[in-house]
Write an enzyme that holds these catalytic residues in place. Structure first.
Site, PDB file in Angstrom:
ATOM      1  CG  ASP A 122      16.008  57.136 -39.795  1.00 22.47           C
ATOM      2  OD1 ASP A 122      17.215  57.317 -40.020  1.00 22.47           O
ATOM      3  OD2 ASP A 122      15.336  56.188 -40.244  1.00 22.47           O
ATOM      4  CD  GLU A 144      15.747  54.480 -36.237  1.00 16.00           C
ATOM      5  OE1 GLU A 144      15.966  55.703 -36.190  1.00 16.00           O
ATOM      6  OE2 GLU A 144      14.740  53.989 -36.770  1.00 16.00           O
ATOM      7  CE1 TYR A 168       4.545  26.640 -34.416  1.00 13.39           C
ATOM      8  CE2 TYR A 168       6.706  27.655 -34.221  1.00 13.39           C
ATOM      9  CZ  TYR A 168       5.565  27.393 -34.952  1.00 13.39           C
ATOM     10  OH  TYR A 168       5.436  27.886 -36.216  1.00 13.39           O
TER      11      TYR A 168
END
Lengths: 367, 698
Positions: free
Chosen positions: A248, A196, A100
Site C-alpha cells: 500500500d 503485502e 501456557y
C-alpha cells in the site's frame, strides 16, 4: 527420542549455560546476571556497504536480586527451561504455547509467573538475541500466514509440492523454512513478487498473473512473517530471483518494504539471514496516483499517526536516498494515502492487466 | 447571641403577619373589581397575631421536618438529645434506649414500606417534675437551655415540642410521657398535645402508674415517617452518636425487630460545662439595648462589670470614659446615639478572650475509644485543639481519624487463594474517605458540602500524609474523618442545625486539627509502607528463588544439588534486604508508635499505643455481647474472676460505676498475656504497663 536426547544440540548447550551462570554466581555469593543485547533503535546501525541493519554491542544487565528485574529474571530462566525441553523432545511450538507451558501460580502466593503473553514474548526475543540463536533454531514457529504460488517445487516432509499445480489457493508457507525442513527442488521463475495484501495476491493468483509473466507470487498478509521473509531470501539467494515488493502507499507499506530489504530494528540480529538488500519497491508509489490517473476521492487522508510515522521513516538512515526522501515527501504534501485495492476503481483487473505490466515494462521501481 | 435568636423568632411572626394575610385577599378583590378600594381601617381589622406554633405548622421544614425520612430522624434526634442533656446535667452516666416500631395502618407492612412509626426513647436521667411535663413537651420555645450561655445539645427549646407537634399534625396522636424523679417518687404518665393557636399544652391524660425504672423519662411519639437505612438514616445517626459519646450506653431496637447495642466504653462523664456571661465581642447592638433594660445593676459600670465576662470594674470605668458616658449613669437611661457609642467602644476596646471552661470537649481518649469501638481500622488518632474564640464565643475543635482495615479482615478474602486467570486483577479500592461531623456531640448528617468542617477537609492536602486525593475531592482510602465543634453557640447555617457556618477562626482551627491528625497518619502510613515494601522485596526473592532453582535443575537434567543452590541464593537475598533491619521495620521487634500521641495502631499481633483504651473497649464489647465472638474471647473470659466482675457491673449499671482501678489492671494483664502468648511470651505484657499512665497532651 532416546537417540535425540543423547546428542545435545548447540542451542541446548547455550540454554544450559544460563543455568550455569546462576549456579556459578551462587557459588561465589554474587548476584546472578544475564547480559542481554538491547533491541532498540539506539542499538542498531545501518551497514551501507551490506545494505543491512546490524545490531550494536550495547547490552543490558538482568540480575536476579534487583526488585525491578527479579521477576523478569525468573521468567527468563523459566522460558529457557521450556525451550530446552523443546530441544530435547525435538518439537516445535508457538509463542502462545510457550506462554501456557511456563505459566503457573507461584507456590504459596497469588502471583502468576506470567500474566499475559505480552510478558513471555519479549523474553523469548531476549533469549534469541542473547544466545544468538534464531527463533527457528529455538524450535519456535509463528503462524502460517503466507501463501506462495508459481513455478516452484518444494520438498516438504518428503512430499513433493508443485506450486504451479495448487490452483489459486497456492501453498501455505510454513513458519520454519530452513533447508532441513523445506527443500527447494526446482524453480524456473524469472522474478518474485511479494505482495503485502492477501486480497491483491488473490487477485493476481486468480488472474494467473504468474503464468503469464513467469514469476512467483508470495504474500505475508501484512507485515510478512519470518517464514515468508526467509523463503523469499532463499529463493533470491539460491535461485537468483529478483524480488519486487508491492505494498500500500502509506508509511506502514514503506516500512514493510524496508524490513524485507534491510531487516527490522527489533530483530536486527537476524538481518543476516532474512534481509534482501537488492529488493525493489514496485508500488504503490506516491507518484502512481498521478501516473495512473487515480482520482483523488479514492485516497485516504493521512491521520496524525501516519504523518508522525512518515517523518520518523524519513530520519532512518536507510531511507536517506534522495528518491526515497522525495517519495515520502510527496505523500506528505498530498496528505493522502492509497490502498492497493483502490486500483479496482478503474477496473477489477487493473492491477493485473495494466498497472503491473506497465511497471515491469517501464522498470518503474525504487531501490 | 442567645437574645438575637429569641428576638427573631418572636418578631418574625408579627412582622410577617400584615404581609401574609391581606395579600391574597387584596389580589382577589382587585381581580374582581379593580375600582374597589380597601380602607386602612378594613385592612387593620384583618391584622391578627400568629402564634409561634401556627407559624411552625406551616414552616416545618425550618426545623428539619421537610420529608418523612428526615422527620423520623429529627424526632429521634430531639428525643435523644434531650435525654442526654438531662442525664449529663444531672451527673448521671446515660443509658438510653431507642425503640422504633411500625404502627400498622391496616394490614402489617415491612418497615421499609411503612409510613407510620412509634418512637420510644427511654433514659435513666433525673426525671422531670410533674408540673413541668406538659409545658416541656407541648409548648414551643419553652426550656432551660435558651437563656444561658453554656454548651448543650439542645438550645432553643423547640426540638421535642416541635417533634410532638409534628406527630400531632401527621397522626393526630398525643405525646406520651412517663417520668419518675427517684425510686421513692411515683411515676407519672402524661398524654399531651399542643394547642397550636395558643402555644399552650393540652393535657389529655395524667395519672400515676407503676414503672419498672427507678428513675428516668420515657417519651413516646407517633409520627408519619419513612424508615430507610443508609446515609442520613436513624441507624447512621445513632451509630455516630455513639462514636462521639462513648460514655453513653445506647440500645437501639430497629423496626425490623433487631436490637443493636452500643456499649459504654468510656466510663467518665464529660466535665460539666459552666455557664458564662456573654462576652462583649459576641453581642449585637439590639441585644445590648435589651440587656441595658433588663439589668439589675443601678450603674453603668456595675452593669458592664457584672453582666459581661472579662470586664473588670477598672475596665468598665475605662470603657465609660472612652465612650464619654458617666459610669454612674442608670443603664436604663442609655438610649439612642449614646448607647450606640457605648456599643462601638465595647467592640473597639481590647478585652481578654472569654473563659473556656464553659465548653467541655469530648477529649482525645474518649474520641479514640468511640472510634475504636465503632469503626474497624488499623490506625486511630485524635486531637483536641486548645480553645479559640469566634465573635466572642469560645469554641473547641476536635478531630480524629480511623484508617485502614483490621488485619483479620484483610486476610479473610484472601483465604480462598485462587490462581488468577489472564485479565484478572486484584480489586483496588477506590472508596473515598467518610467525614463524620459533630456539633456539641450531635452528629450532623445533612448538608455536608455546606459545612465548614467539610470544606476544611477538602482544603487539607492529604497527599502530604500518604493518601491519594483528586483535586477538590475527599481523600481516597479506607478512612473516616471525625470533626467535632464544641461551643456555647455553634453557628449553624440554618435553623435545622445541619451545617456549621464558615467563620475564618473556625475553619482555621479545624484545619490545624486535621493537619495534626494527618501528620500522625502520615507517619503511620509511611512506616507501614516502608515495612511492606521491605517485606515485599524479601518475599519476591523468596518466591522466585524456588522457581529459578527448579528451572535450573530441569535445565541441568535434574542432577542439581537443589537445596545447596537454594541456600546460597537465599543467603544473597538476605544480605541484600537488610536482614534484621527489615524485621525491625516490619514491627516484629515491637517498637511502639513512637511520636504518635493519642493513637491506637492495630496489627496482626495486637494493639499498640493507647492499649489501655483498646483493651477496655474490647472488654466492654465482650460484656455487651458475650456470644458475639466466642472463639476470640471465650478463653479469656472463662477465667472466672472477670466474668463475675462483669456480671456485677451489669447488675449495678444504673447506680454509680464501681471503681475500675483494679479491674483495669487485671484486664490489661489478661488481654496482653493471652493474645501475645503465642508469639512472644512476656515480651509484650510489659508494654501496656508502660502506657497505662495516662499521657496528657502538651
Amino acid at each position: 527420542m532416546t537417540t535425540k536426547t543423547k546428542k545435545t544440540t548447540l542451542v541446548e548447550k547455550k540454554l544450559i549455560g544460563l543455568a550455569d551462570i546462576v549456579i556459578q554466581s551462587a557459588e561465589r555469593a554474587k548476584d546472578p546476571t544475564f547480559q542481554i543485547p538491547i533491541r532498540a533503535l539506539s542499538n542498531v546501525s545501518f551497514n551501507e556497504r551490506k545494505g543491512l541493519i546490524e545490531m550494536g554491542s550495547k547490552k543490558q544487565e538482568r540480575s536476579f536480586f534487583n526488585v525491578g528485574m527479579a521477576k523478569k529474571f525468573m521468567q527468563t530462566v523459566l522460558v529457557a527451561d521450556a525451550l530446552s525441553e523443546l530441544q530435547r523432545a525435538d518439537l516445535t511450538t508457538s509463542l502462545r504455547e510457550i506462554y501456557y507451558r511456563t505459566k503457573h501460580t507461584i507456590q504459596d502466593s497469588h502471583e502468576n509467573t506470567f500474566d499475559t503473553q505480552d510478558e513471555s514474548d519479549p523474553v523469548i526475543e531476549d533469549l534469541e538475541v542473547s544466545l544468538a540463536a534464531l527463533r527457528e533454531e529455538l524450535h519456535v514457529r509463528a503462524e502460517n500466514s503466507g501463501s506462495i504460488v508459481g513455478p516452484v517445487v518444494f520438498g516438504d516432509d518428503g512430499d513433493r509440492v508443485d506450486c504451479a499445480k495448487l490452483g489459486k489457493g497456492g501453498y501455505s508457507v510454513p513458519s520454519i523454512v530452513e533447508p532441513e525442513y523445506l527443500e527447494i527442488r526446482r524453480c524456473t521463475a524469472d522474478f518474485l513478487l511479494l505482495v503485502e495484501k492477501g486480497t491483491q495476491w488473490n487477485r493476481l493468483s486468480e488472474d494467473k498473473f504468474w503464468r503469464r509473466y513467469n514469476c512467483v507470487l508470495l504474500t505475508g498478509n501484512g507485515q510478512p512473517p519470518r517464514g515468508v521473509r526467509r523463503l523469499a531470501r532463499r529463493l533470491h539467494e539460491e535461485h537468483r530471483l529478483p524480488v519486487y515488493v508491492l505494498v500500500d502507499n502509506d508509511p506502514w507499506g514503506y516500512y514493510i518494504y524496508s524490513v524485507i530489504k534491510q531487516g527490522s530494528i527489533n530483530l536486527a540480529f537476524e538481518s543476516q539471514r532474512m534481509a534482501i538488500p537488492k529488493a525493489k519497491f514496485m508500488g504503490l508509489s506516491s507518484a502512481d496516483p498521478e501516473q495512473y490517473e487515480l482520482p483523488r476521492n479514492v485516497g485516504i487522508k493521512l491521520n496524525e499517526k501516519d504523518i508522525a510515522r512518515a517523518k520518523e521513516l524519513m530520519n532512518y538512515q536507510w531511507f536517506q536516498k534522495p528518491a526515497w526522501q522525495a517519495e515520502i515527501k510527496r505523500m506528505l504534501t498530498s496528505g493522502l494515502k492509497y490502498e492497493l485495492d483502490a486500483l479496482a476503481n478503474k477496473d477489477f483487473q487493473y492491477l493485473t492487466k495494466k498497472y503491473l505490466p506497465k511497471k515491469l515494462q517501464e522498470r518503474d521501481w525504487l531501490d | 447571641m442567645a437574645k438575637k435568636k429569641e428576638s427573631t423568632s418572636e418578631t418574625e411572626p408579627k412582622s410577617s403577619a400584615p404581609r401574609a394575610n391581606p395579600e391574597p385577599v387584596a389580589t382577589k378583590k382587585a381581580a374582581a373589581k379593580p375600582a374597589e378600594r380597601v380602607t386602612a381601617v378594613e385592612m387593620g381589622a384583618r391584622q391578627r397575631e400568629i402564634s409561634v406554633s401556627e407559624f411552625f405548622t406551616k414552616n416545618r421544614h425550618l426545623l428539619g421536618f421537610d420529608n418523612p425520612r428526615k422527620a423520623l430522624l429529627t424526632c429521634v434526634k430531639e428525643a435523644v438529645d434531650n435525654a442526654l442533656d438531662a442525664c449529663e446535667e444531672a451527673g448521671i452516666l446515660p443509658d438510653v434506649t431507642v425503640r422504633l416500631e411500625v404502627v400498622p395502618n391496616g394490614e402489617p407492612v415491612a418497615p421499609s414500606q411503612a409510613s407510620r412509626f412509634r418512637i420510644t426513647v427511654t433514659d435513666n436521667g433525673p426525671g422531670i417534675v410533674r408540673q413541668q411535663i406538659p409545658r416541656i413537651f407541648a409548648k414551643l420555645l419553652y426550656g432551660s437551655k435558651f437563656h444561658r450561655l453554656r454548651m448543650s445539645r439542645g438550645q432553643q427549646g423547640i426540638g421535642i415540642s416541635a417533634a410532638g407537634m409534628y406527630g400531632q399534625l401527621t397522626t393526630g396522636k398525643p405525646v406520651k410521657i412517663i417520668s419518675r424523679i427517684g425510686p421513692k417518687a411515683a411515676a407519672h404518665f402524661f398524654e399531651v398535645q399542643i394547642d397550636t393557636k395558643k402555644n399552650e399544652p393540652l393535657v389529655h391524660e395524667n395519672k400515676q402508674i407503676d414503672w419498672e425504672q427507678p428513675r428516668g423519662t420515657q417519651v413516646t411519639l407517633e409520627v408519619e415517617g419513612k424508615y430507610q437505612k443508609g446515609r442520613a438514616s436513624v441507624d447512621e445517626w445513632l451509630e455516630q452518636t455513639s462514636i462521639a459519646n462513648p460514655h453513653v450506653k445506647l440500645i437501639y431496637q430497629t423496626p425490623e425487630g433487631e436490637t443493636k447495642e452500643y456499649p459504654r466504653t468510656y466510663h467518665e462523664l464529660p466535665p460539666q460545662p459552666r455557664e458564662i456571661k456573654p462576652h462583649p465581642y459576641g453581642i449585637e447592638f439590639g441585644m445590648l439595648l435589651k440587656m441595658l433594660q433588663d439589668t439589675k445593676s443601678h450603674t453603668l459600670s456595675g452593669f458592664l462589670a457584672g453582666d459581661f465576662c472579662r470586664v473588670s470594674p477598672q475596665l468598665a470605668e475605662e470603657i465609660c470614659k472612652t465612650a464619654k458616658v458617666s459610669p454612674t449613669a442608670k443603664p436604663r437611661d442609655l438610649k439612642g446615639p449614646v448607647a450606640e457609642t457605648l456599643y462601638k467602644t465595647l467592640q473597639e476596646t481590647k478585652i481578654m478572650a472569654p473563659p473556656t471552661n464553659c465548653i467541655s470537649p469530648i477529649g482525645e481518649k474518649a474520641i479514640l475509644s468511640g472510634l475504636y469501638k465503632q469503626i474497624k481500622g488499623e490506625f486511630y488518632t485524635a486531637v483536641s485543639r486548645p480553645p479559640a474564640v469566634y465573635r466572642g464565643n469560645p469554641f473547641i475543635i476536635e478531630a480524629g481519624l480511623a484508617y485502614g482495615n483490621r488485619p483479620q479482615d484483610q486476610n479473610k478474602p484472601q483465604q480462598p487463594a485462587m490462581p488468577k486467570a489472564e485479565g484478572e486483577h486484584e480489586e483496588e479500592d477506590s472508596e473515598l474517605a467518610r467525614v463524620i461531623r459533630y456539633a456539641n456531640r450531635v452528629p450532623l448528617l445533612y448538608q455536608q458540602s455546606a459545612c465548614s468542617t467539610f470544606k476544611a477537609v477538602l482544603s487539607t492536602t492529604w497527599k502530604n500524609y500518604g493518601l491519594t486525593q483528586s483535586r477538590g475531592a475527599l481523600p481516597g482510602g479506607p478512612l473516616v474523618i471525625f470533626v467535632h465543634m464544641a461551643s456555647v453557640w455553634v453557628p449553624f447555617t440554618s435553623e435545622s442545625k445541619e451545617a456549621i457556618a464558615d467563620y475564618d477562626e473556625i475553619q482555621k482551627e479545624i484545619t490545624l486539627a486535621l493537619r495534626e491528625c494527618g501528620r500522625r497518619l502520615g507517619l503511620f502510613v509511611r512506616r507501614r509502607e516502608r515495612a511492606a515494601s521491605e517485606y515485599r522485596r524479601r518475599n519476591i526473592f523468596e518466591l522466585y528463588i524456588e522457581e529459578v532453582v527448579d528451572a535450573c535443575n530441569r535445565l541441568k537434567g535434574g542432577k542439581l544439588p537443589k537445596e545447596k543452590l537454594k541456600e546460597q541464593l537465599q543467603k544473597i537475598a538476605n544480605s541484600r534486604t537488610g536482614g534484621a533491619k527489615t524485621d525491625e521495620a516490619l514491627g516484629k521487634t515491637g517498637a511502639g508508635p513512637e511520636g504518635l500521641p493519642h493513637s491506637i495502631i492495630v496489627t496482626a499481633e495486637g494493639v499498640e499505643g493507647e492499649t489501655e483504651l483498646a483493651t477496655r473497649v474490647e472488654a466492654d464489647q465482650a460484656t455487651a455481647a458475650p456470644s458475639a465472638e466466642p472463639d476470640l474471647l471465650g478463653d479469656t473470659l472463662s477465667v472466672g474472676e472477670p466474668v463475675s466482675k462483669k456480671k456485677t457491673a451489669k447488675e449495678n449499671r444504673p447506680k454509680n460505676f464501681p471503681k475500675k482501678t483494679t479491674t483495669k489492671a487485671d484486664q490489661i494483664a489478661l488481654f496482653a498475656g493471652e493474645s501475645r502468648a503465642k508469639k512472644k511470651p512476656g515480651g509484650r505484657s510489659t508494654k501496656p504497663a508502660k502506657t497505662v499512665a495516662p499521657r496528657k497532651p502538651k
